[in-house]
Design a protein around this motif. Structure first.
Motif, PDB file in Angstrom:
ATOM      1  N   GLU A  83       3.707   3.794   9.912  1.00  0.00           N
ATOM      2  CA  GLU A  83       4.309   2.769  10.765  1.00  0.00           C
ATOM      3  C   GLU A  83       3.416   1.533  10.846  1.00  0.00           C
ATOM      4  O   GLU A  83       3.904   0.401  10.889  1.00  0.00           O
ATOM      5  CB  GLU A  83       4.562   3.345  12.158  1.00  0.00           C
ATOM      6  N   THR A  84       2.095   1.766  10.856  1.00  0.00           N
ATOM      7  CA  THR A  84       1.163   0.635  10.897  1.00  0.00           C
ATOM      8  C   THR A  84       1.275  -0.213   9.638  1.00  0.00           C
ATOM      9  O   THR A  84       1.204  -1.459   9.683  1.00  0.00           O
ATOM     10  CB  THR A  84      -0.273   1.153  11.073  1.00  0.00           C
ATOM     11  N   LEU A  85       1.469   0.440   8.494  1.00  0.00           N
ATOM     12  CA  LEU A  85       1.582  -0.279   7.232  1.00  0.00           C
ATOM     13  C   LEU A  85       2.903  -1.030   7.099  1.00  0.00           C
ATOM     14  O   LEU A  85       3.022  -1.940   6.274  1.00  0.00           O
ATOM     15  CB  LEU A  85       1.426   0.690   6.051  1.00  0.00           C
ATOM     16  N   GLY A  86       3.909  -0.648   7.893  1.00  0.00           N
ATOM     17  CA  GLY A  86       5.191  -1.335   7.835  1.00  0.00           C
ATOM     18  C   GLY A  86       6.325  -0.491   7.311  1.00  0.00           C
ATOM     19  O   GLY A  86       7.445  -0.985   7.142  1.00  0.00           O
ATOM     20  N   TYR A  87       6.059   0.793   7.039  1.00  0.00           N
ATOM     21  CA  TYR A  87       7.121   1.678   6.571  1.00  0.00           C
ATOM     22  C   TYR A  87       8.114   1.944   7.711  1.00  0.00           C
ATOM     23  O   TYR A  87       7.742   1.962   8.894  1.00  0.00           O
ATOM     24  CB  TYR A  87       6.552   3.014   6.090  1.00  0.00           C
ATOM     25  N   THR A  88       9.365   2.155   7.337  1.00  0.00           N
ATOM     26  CA  THR A  88      10.378   2.596   8.288  1.00  0.00           C
ATOM     27  C   THR A  88      10.341   4.124   8.337  1.00  0.00           C
ATOM     28  O   THR A  88      10.602   4.782   7.338  1.00  0.00           O
ATOM     29  CB  THR A  88      11.777   2.125   7.877  1.00  0.00           C
ATOM     30  N   GLU A 108       0.839  -1.207   0.000  1.00  0.00           N
ATOM     31  CA  GLU A 108       0.000   0.000   0.000  1.00  0.00           C
ATOM     32  C   GLU A 108       0.871   1.252   0.000  1.00  0.00           C
ATOM     33  O   GLU A 108       1.838   1.358   0.779  1.00  0.00           O
ATOM     34  CB  GLU A 108      -0.915  -0.004   1.213  1.00  0.00           C
ATOM     35  N   GLU A 109       0.554   2.198  -0.849  1.00  0.00           N
ATOM     36  CA  GLU A 109       1.317   3.438  -0.952  1.00  0.00           C
ATOM     37  C   GLU A 109       0.666   4.526  -0.110  1.00  0.00           C
ATOM     38  O   GLU A 109      -0.543   4.502   0.136  1.00  0.00           O
ATOM     39  CB  GLU A 109       1.416   3.898  -2.413  1.00  0.00           C
ATOM     40  N   ILE A 110       1.487   5.468   0.299  1.00  0.00           N
ATOM     41  CA  ILE A 110       0.993   6.633   1.031  1.00  0.00           C
ATOM     42  C   ILE A 110       1.430   7.891   0.302  1.00  0.00           C
ATOM     43  O   ILE A 110       2.399   7.879  -0.466  1.00  0.00           O
ATOM     44  CB  ILE A 110       1.524   6.653   2.486  1.00  0.00           C
ATOM     45  N   ASP A 111       0.708   8.972   0.553  1.00  0.00           N
ATOM     46  CA  ASP A 111       1.035  10.243  -0.093  1.00  0.00           C
ATOM     47  C   ASP A 111       2.233  10.883   0.593  1.00  0.00           C
ATOM     48  O   ASP A 111       2.389  10.810   1.816  1.00  0.00           O
ATOM     49  CB  ASP A 111      -0.164  11.191  -0.022  1.00  0.00           C
ATOM     50  N   GLY A 112       3.070  11.517  -0.200  1.00  0.00           N
ATOM     51  CA  GLY A 112       4.225  12.207   0.351  1.00  0.00           C
ATOM     52  C   GLY A 112       5.086  12.784  -0.747  1.00  0.00           C
ATOM     53  O   GLY A 112       4.855  12.548  -1.944  1.00  0.00           O
ATOM     54  N   VAL A 113       6.078  13.539  -0.329  1.00  0.00           N
ATOM     55  CA  VAL A 113       7.017  14.150  -1.270  1.00  0.00           C
ATOM     56  C   VAL A 113       8.158  13.181  -1.515  1.00  0.00           C
ATOM     57  O   VAL A 113       8.851  12.771  -0.574  1.00  0.00           O
ATOM     58  CB  VAL A 113       7.561  15.491  -0.708  1.00  0.00           C
ATOM     59  N   GLU A 114       8.358  12.802  -2.758  1.00  0.00           N
ATOM     60  CA  GLU A 114       9.412  11.844  -3.073  1.00  0.00           C
ATOM     61  C   GLU A 114      10.792  12.436  -2.823  1.00  0.00           C
ATOM     62  O   GLU A 114      11.043  13.604  -3.108  1.00  0.00           O
ATOM     63  CB  GLU A 114       9.291  11.406  -4.532  1.00  0.00           C
ATOM     64  N   THR A 115      11.675  11.617  -2.292  1.00  0.00           N
ATOM     65  CA  THR A 115      13.036  12.053  -2.012  1.00  0.00           C
ATOM     66  C   THR A 115      13.945  10.833  -1.999  1.00  0.00           C
ATOM     67  O   THR A 115      13.506   9.705  -2.234  1.00  0.00           O
ATOM     68  CB  THR A 115      13.098  12.786  -0.652  1.00  0.00           C
ATOM     69  N   ILE A 116      15.214  11.065  -1.709  1.00  0.00           N
ATOM     70  CA  ILE A 116      16.211   9.988  -1.626  1.00  0.00           C
ATOM     71  C   ILE A 116      16.838  10.030  -0.243  1.00  0.00           C
ATOM     72  O   ILE A 116      17.302  11.089   0.209  1.00  0.00           O
ATOM     73  CB  ILE A 116      17.300  10.139  -2.712  1.00  0.00           C
ATOM     74  N   GLU A 117      16.846   8.906   0.433  1.00  0.00           N
ATOM     75  CA  GLU A 117      17.502   8.826   1.738  1.00  0.00           C
ATOM     76  C   GLU A 117      18.995   9.035   1.542  1.00  0.00           C
ATOM     77  O   GLU A 117      19.641   8.328   0.753  1.00  0.00           O
ATOM     78  CB  GLU A 117      17.227   7.452   2.358  1.00  0.00           C
TER      79      GLU A 117
END
Length: 677
Positions: A455-460, A427-436
């Motif tokens: 965090e609930t979906l499993g994203y770090t 599942e994707e979430i809305d946000g501004v794309e960037t590079i770590e």
């Protein structure tokens, strides 16, 4: 034994003797005068002390002064009741203050007791109690501030040690003052009881000696009041000294300077105060000469102060301009510009709150933890990391410099969080794309409101300080080999010598110099091998340096001695690890291309063979990456270092390990072989 120790010991003994042995009135007069002088010395010392810790022994002084004063009370009471005479000082105080009227003397004495007991002592005790509590509560924050200043290079280890000691001294001082205030309170109560006993006992003793009740009361009350006054006036001075000391806040000026600056620094205050006095004097029955005259004096003083402030302002502006002109004319001190900081973290003004402790920022604490983490993980001390704001950067930008040269940069959104997909979240979430920035992974900037969902979906999900700290940690690890100086190596050698002197004496400088050891340690750090086990490293060097001085070969021996450390880092127990091996034909080709010189060995491989090896390595590494595995290459010990140097410019994350660096219980599975066929 020192003279001071003898004096202190004799003081205690004399104070106790005064309570037992009767004294002549002349000696008692001298001791009473000494008590008054002692009180004046204490109060003036407290008044002009720069800070409370300037009189850190004040609680002890307070105890000694109270004991001495009570012993004088006992001695004077004995003379009053036994002889009806306690010396000229006590009699003079009793007659002068009371004006010949015992009732007046009693009232004045009681007023002095009330002032000392209920006003000064009570307030001083409360201030000392609150100061002790606040000082203890503030200790952790002050300790963290000292660590932050030490880490940022503003202070050195000696300054940090002195500051920590001062914090402990302040806590001990205010805690002692809280308890010592009870001495003053008890002294005031004892004064009241002794006075009552003297009056009652004096009347009884006078009656038995032929005096009538009126005469006995007048005589003994006068002596008792004099005794109480000569005792309570020094007590009042010491109580005042206690109050002054515990309420002292400035560390830069005397009390007189502070009062002058804070009470009379604003002419407008004196103008208003003088005008009010003049109005009151003109329109009220008060003495017009006194009130109006005082108001006029205040207005004149305000006018003079206003003129002086204007002159002072002009002088300061002229002095500032002259200093600036001198700086322009002065030859530039280029020596101060030659120093290069090993590690610098510069950031735009938008990131300042993260580094400002007063705004809740913890970036300084994280920098301290980075140094500790690397020390534990890799066994070396990271140099001081300089943190600086740079207005030339974008508000949310930061850069990392190694030895004055920018090696990496990043950009954050201050009020956002970075979310990274570990690979299994659909599942994707809305946000501004960037590079770590640390590992160049795709990520999204999300708001505070989206954090819980991600965090609930499993994203770090990580916050901005963690992003900067992680990036800085990886940059430091990547360049740790070039940050290790000879001075650092000498420090490591000195630490080992404290526990293993024989080993160090055998190795340095007989077999290897500091510079040669530095090269071995730098090579290990460059490939991420911990040098924390210096004893094993030095023993391996001492065993092999007698037959071979080539630091590259010695490094390989050390790596083999550290195989437990290397295996634990890259291979999981009870788990098969996928690796890539090296074709024996390629190994032979590499060994045939190694050239030996006086400066060491180097690889002289023709360009065509080099390209074939690089291309084959790339293909095999891609197989491991497709499986989601770490890129690990296994080779023979003699070839490992040359293959690593051949490929390190192309594959920075490729781990090259020899068979001799792998423990026997490690299970490997080859998924490919680098070849040139």
């Amino acid at each position: 034994m020192k003279i001071g120790d003898i004096v202190v010991g004799m003081f205690i003994i004399v104070s106790l003797v005064l309570m037992i042995i009767p004294l002549p009135v002349g000696i008692l007069d001298f001791l009473i005068a000494l008590n008054l002088a002692f009180g004046l010395i204490i109060v003036y010392n407290a008044l002009f002390a720069k800070e409370a810790l300037s009189m850190s022994s004040f609680p002890t002084i307070l105890l000694f002064a109270t004991l001495y004063r009570l012993s004088l009370n006992v001695a004077s009471t004995r003379l009053i009741l036994r002889d009806g005479d306690a010396g000229t000082i006590i009699e003079t105080f009793g007659d002068f203050v009371g004006g010949g009227d015992p009732i007046v003397g009693i009232v004045i004495f009681i007023i002095l007791i009330i002032i000392q007991f209920l006003v000064i002592t009570k307030g001083s005790e409360r201030v000392a109690e609150v100061s002790a509590r606040f000082t203890l509560d503030a200790m952790p924050g002050k300790q963290m501030a000292i660590d932050a200043d030490l880490n940022s290079g503003l202070i050195d280890e000696i300054d940090a040690k002195n500051r920590r000691q001062k914090i402990q001294d302040e806590a001990s001082f205010y805690g002692s003052m809280d308890g010592a205030s009870k001495f003053v309170k008890g002294d005031a109560i004892a004064g009241l009881i002794i006075t009552f006993i003297n009056i009652v006992g004096g009347i009884i003793m006078g009656s038995t000696r032929g005096m009538n009740v009126q005469e006995a009361m007048n005589h003994y009350t006068t002596l008792t009041i004099g005794d109480g006054l000569v005792s309570q006036i020094p007590a009042l001075l010491i109580a005042l000294a206690t109050g002054v000391l515990v309420t002292k806040v400035s560390k830069e000026a005397d009390v007189s300077d502070i009062l002058a600056q804070e009470l009379f620094k604003t002419p407008k205050v004196l103008y208003l105060s003088g005008s009010v006095l003049i109005i009151i004097g003109l329109f009220s029955p008060l003495n017009k000469i006194i009130v109006v005259g005082l108001g006029c004096l205040m207005i004149v003083a305000a006018s003079i102060m206003d003129r002086n402030l204007q002159i002072q302002t002009v002088d300061e502006e002229v002095a500032t301009e002259e200093i600036e002109a001198d700086e322009i004319r002065k030859p530039e001190n280029v020596v101060s510009l030659l120093q290069v900081d090993p590690i610098e973290l510069e950031f735009g003004y938008g990131i300042i709150p993260l580094a400002d402790v007063n705004q809740g920022g913890d970036l300084l604490d994280r920098v301290v933890m980075i140094r500790r983490q690397i020390a534990i993980e890799l066994g070396t001390v990271v140099p001081i990391i300089r943190l600086r704001d740079n207005i030339q950067l974008n508000p949310n930008q930061y850069v990392v410099k190694i030895k004055g040269v920018q090696v990496s940069e990043g950009e954050i959104l201050f009020d956002h969080y970075m979310a990274m997909n570990p690979g299994f979240v659909d599942e994707e979430i809305d946000g501004v794309e960037t590079i770590e920035p640390a590992f160049n992974l795709p990520a999204l900037w999300i708001t505070e409101g989206q954090r819980e969902k991600a965090e609930t979906l499993g994203y770090t999900v990580v916050d901005p300080p963690s992003i900067i700290a992680t990036h800085l940690t990886e940059i430091i690890k990547e360049h740790l080999d070039e940050l290790l100086t000879r001075e650092d190596v000498q420090t490591l050698i000195s630490n080992i010598k404290e526990t293993h002197p024989t080993l160090v004496d055998e190795l340095v400088p007989k077999l290897m110099g500091v510079g040669e050891i530095q090269k071995v340690l730098q090579t290990l750090l460059k490939e991420g091998v911990s040098i924390r086990d210096l004893v094993t490293i030095f023993e391996t060097l001492a065993d092999n340096a007698t037959s071979n001085r080539d630091t590259d070969i010695l490094t390989e021996y050390v790596r083999q001695a550290l195989k437990r450390t290397i295996s634990k880092k890259y291979f999981m127990p009870n788990e098969t690890t996928s690796v890539v091996t090296l074709d024996p034909a390629v190994e032979q080709l590499i060994m045939d291309s190694v050239k030996q010189t006086e400066q060491g060995a180097y690889l002289a491989l023709d360009p065509e063979s080099t390209q074939k090896i690089i291309k084959s390595t790339e293909n095999e590494i891609s197989k491991l990456e497709e499986l989601g595995k770490q890129a690990i290459m296994i080779s023979s010990p003699i070839v490992r270092i040359y293959f690593k140097r051949l490929t390190e410019e192309y594959f920075k994350n490729l781990i090259v390990i020899s068979y001799n660096e792998i423990e026997s219980n490690v299970e490997l599975q080859s998924v490919g072989m680098v070849s040139i066929n």
